[in-house]
Design a protein around this motif. Structure first.
Motif, short mmCIF file in Angstrom:
data_model
loop_
_atom_site.label_atom_id
_atom_site.label_comp_id
_atom_site.label_asym_id
_atom_site.label_seq_id
_atom_site.Cartn_x
_atom_site.Cartn_y
_atom_site.Cartn_z
N CYS A 39 -112.54 -22.15 -44.71
CA CYS A 39 -113.77 -21.67 -44.06
C CYS A 39 -114.31 -22.67 -43.05
O CYS A 39 -115.50 -22.63 -42.69
CB CYS A 39 -114.85 -21.41 -45.11
SG CYS A 39 -114.43 -20.17 -46.35
N TYR A 63 -107.35 -18.07 -43.34
CA TYR A 63 -108.52 -18.55 -42.61
C TYR A 63 -109.54 -17.44 -42.43
O TYR A 63 -109.21 -16.34 -41.98
CB TYR A 63 -108.13 -19.11 -41.24
CG TYR A 63 -109.31 -19.65 -40.49
CD1 TYR A 63 -109.92 -20.84 -40.88
CD2 TYR A 63 -109.86 -18.95 -39.41
CE1 TYR A 63 -111.04 -21.32 -40.20
CE2 TYR A 63 -110.97 -19.43 -38.72
CZ TYR A 63 -111.55 -20.62 -39.13
OH TYR A 63 -112.66 -21.09 -38.47
N PHE A 64 -110.81 -17.73 -42.76
CA PHE A 64 -111.93 -16.82 -42.52
C PHE A 64 -112.90 -17.52 -41.56
O PHE A 64 -113.38 -18.62 -41.85
CB PHE A 64 -112.65 -16.48 -43.82
CG PHE A 64 -112.03 -15.35 -44.60
CD1 PHE A 64 -110.66 -15.13 -44.59
CD2 PHE A 64 -112.81 -14.50 -45.36
CE1 PHE A 64 -110.08 -14.10 -45.31
CE2 PHE A 64 -112.25 -13.46 -46.09
CZ PHE A 64 -110.88 -13.26 -46.07
N ASP A 65 -113.18 -16.88 -40.45
CA ASP A 65 -114.05 -17.42 -39.43
C ASP A 65 -115.50 -17.01 -39.71
O ASP A 65 -115.77 -15.84 -40.02
CB ASP A 65 -113.60 -16.91 -38.05
CG ASP A 65 -114.41 -17.49 -36.92
OD1 ASP A 65 -115.45 -16.89 -36.58
OD2 ASP A 65 -114.01 -18.52 -36.38
N LEU A 66 -116.42 -17.96 -39.57
CA LEU A 66 -117.83 -17.67 -39.86
C LEU A 66 -118.37 -16.57 -38.96
O LEU A 66 -119.06 -15.65 -39.43
CB LEU A 66 -118.68 -18.94 -39.70
CG LEU A 66 -120.19 -18.75 -39.87
CD1 LEU A 66 -120.53 -18.25 -41.26
CD2 LEU A 66 -120.93 -20.05 -39.56
N LEU A 70 -117.28 -13.66 -41.57
CA LEU A 70 -118.35 -13.85 -42.56
C LEU A 70 -119.73 -13.50 -42.00
O LEU A 70 -120.74 -13.78 -42.64
CB LEU A 70 -118.34 -15.29 -43.08
CG LEU A 70 -116.99 -15.77 -43.66
CD1 LEU A 70 -117.12 -17.20 -44.18
CD2 LEU A 70 -116.51 -14.83 -44.77
N ALA A 106 -112.70 -21.53 -52.14
CA ALA A 106 -113.10 -21.69 -50.74
C ALA A 106 -113.29 -23.16 -50.44
O ALA A 106 -113.77 -23.93 -51.27
CB ALA A 106 -114.40 -20.93 -50.47
N ASP A 108 -114.03 -26.14 -46.93
CA ASP A 108 -114.30 -26.39 -45.52
C ASP A 108 -114.21 -27.88 -45.28
O ASP A 108 -113.63 -28.61 -46.10
CB ASP A 108 -115.65 -25.80 -45.10
CG ASP A 108 -116.82 -26.34 -45.92
OD1 ASP A 108 -116.77 -27.51 -46.35
OD2 ASP A 108 -117.80 -25.60 -46.13
N ASN A 114 -120.09 -23.98 -45.23
CA ASN A 114 -119.49 -22.71 -44.84
C ASN A 114 -118.76 -22.05 -46.01
O ASN A 114 -118.76 -20.82 -46.13
CB ASN A 114 -118.54 -22.92 -43.67
CG ASN A 114 -119.26 -23.46 -42.44
OD1 ASN A 114 -120.31 -22.98 -42.07
ND2 ASN A 114 -118.70 -24.49 -41.83
N ALA A 115 -118.12 -22.86 -46.85
CA ALA A 115 -117.43 -22.31 -48.02
C ALA A 115 -118.43 -21.64 -48.97
O ALA A 115 -118.12 -20.63 -49.60
CB ALA A 115 -116.65 -23.41 -48.74
N LEU A 118 -119.04 -18.00 -48.16
CA LEU A 118 -118.09 -17.07 -48.75
C LEU A 118 -118.36 -16.90 -50.24
O LEU A 118 -118.30 -15.78 -50.76
CB LEU A 118 -116.65 -17.55 -48.53
CG LEU A 118 -115.57 -16.67 -49.16
CD1 LEU A 118 -115.61 -15.25 -48.63
CD2 LEU A 118 -114.18 -17.29 -48.95
#
Length: 308
Positions: A39, A63-66, A70, A106, A108, A114-115, A118
């Motif tokens: 994250c 990978y998850f983008d803010l 999110l 999660a 970061d 950021n984690a 999620l």
């Protein structure tokens, strides 16, 4: 899902990935898909997180983008990082191979800010499996000398370190939204001045006091809010405080309030405070998702400055 133990250390994550566990705990983990989510995101450099992921990430991590994954696109109201639409986020989870039973880890490179977003979003979606935060982020993983990979991962079923690809078929992630975890602007406004409600501002003190505001168009804080910077959930080494430590610090802040509402600038760095509150046993803590950037989008909303 254990609310009092949402933190996992790099050594335990490595053991889970490589299958170096035995007994009941191993059976418990292998019965579910282990989903690792990167994250990393830098507010002033929005493409840097994806680039850092490509340069090196924990094996098997997606990978998850803010901004893209999110959050929803910005609108007139809702803040700088509006909550994603449940179905949209659920589709992204499905694409990544994450099911309701997945054990999600999660991480970061920002101390968990950021984690934690999620982590909270999955609580909001009614996730049934464990959702864990990697203590110390990717830095802790690297400090232990564990490997990184550069190859992009499309699905969490591909476990690089263990050399195993799960045969479990991907199921559609169905959101089971828990609306009681969210506080709207109207709810916050209606509870201003209520002594039974504790409103917590998670930003740095100068922003809370209105002395500086590098991001949003107006400075200050919501009247009646108390300031508890989110990084106070971490110790001097940048590691997550224990549940006992969280209980000790939050009890003096929350006091005898019946309800806790947490906000920050855009609903991201408030999430570590919500996680810490849950650790401390305050599982009634809500997130004002739009936070300060949403509050000031309504011209009629009052603004306080200083320590009041």
């Amino acid at each position: 899902m254990s609310l009092l133990s949402p933190i996992i250390r790099a050594e335990e994550l490595y053991k889970r990935i490589t299958g170096q566990m035995d007994g009941e705990r191993k059976q418990q983990i292998t019965a579910s898909t282990l989903a690792i989510v990167d994250c990393r995101f830098w507010l002033m450099e929005p493409e840097r997180g994806q680039a850092a992921y490509k340069e090196g990430h924990i094996p098997g991590a997606v990978y998850f983008d803010l901004d893209r994954d999110l959050s929803s696109p910005k609108a007139e109201h809702g803040g700088r990082h509006p909550l994603p639409q449940p179905q949209v986020l659920a589709q992204r989870l499905t694409e990544a191979g994450i099911t309701h039973e997945s054990v999600v880890v999660a991480y970061d490179a920002q101390g968990g800010a950021n984690a934690s977003r999620l982590w909270w979003l999955l609580q909001w979606l009614g996730h049934e499996g464990e959702v864990l935060l990697l203590d110390g982020g990717i830095q802790a993983w690297e400090q232990e000398g564990y490997p990184l990979e550069q190859e992009e991962v499309g699905s969490v079923f591909d476990n690089r370190l263990a050399g195993v690809v799960s045969s479990k078929e991907t199921s559609i992630y169905t959101p089971r939204v828990r609306d009681h975890l969210v506080a709207s602007m109207e709810e916050v406004a209606s509870k201003l001045g209520n002594p039974r409600v504790r409103l917590i501002d998670s930003r740095e003190s100068p922003r809370y006091r209105g002395e500086v505001e590098p991001i949003d168009p107006k400075a200050g804080h919501i009247p009646g809010a108390v300031n508890t910077f989110w990084q106070q959930s971490l110790d001097e080494a940048g590691r997550w405080r224990s549940a006992a430590e969280q209980q000790a610090r939050w009890s003096s802040i929350v006091g005898d309030a019946d309800e806790v509402i947490v906000y920050c600038g855009s609903g991201v760095t408030a999430c570590p405070n919500v996680l810490a509150l849950w650790q401390a046993g305050y599982t009634n803590a809500k997130l004002y998702a739009g936070s300060w950037s949403d509050w000031i989008s309504y011209s009629e909303n009052p603004i306080a400055t200083g320590e009041e």
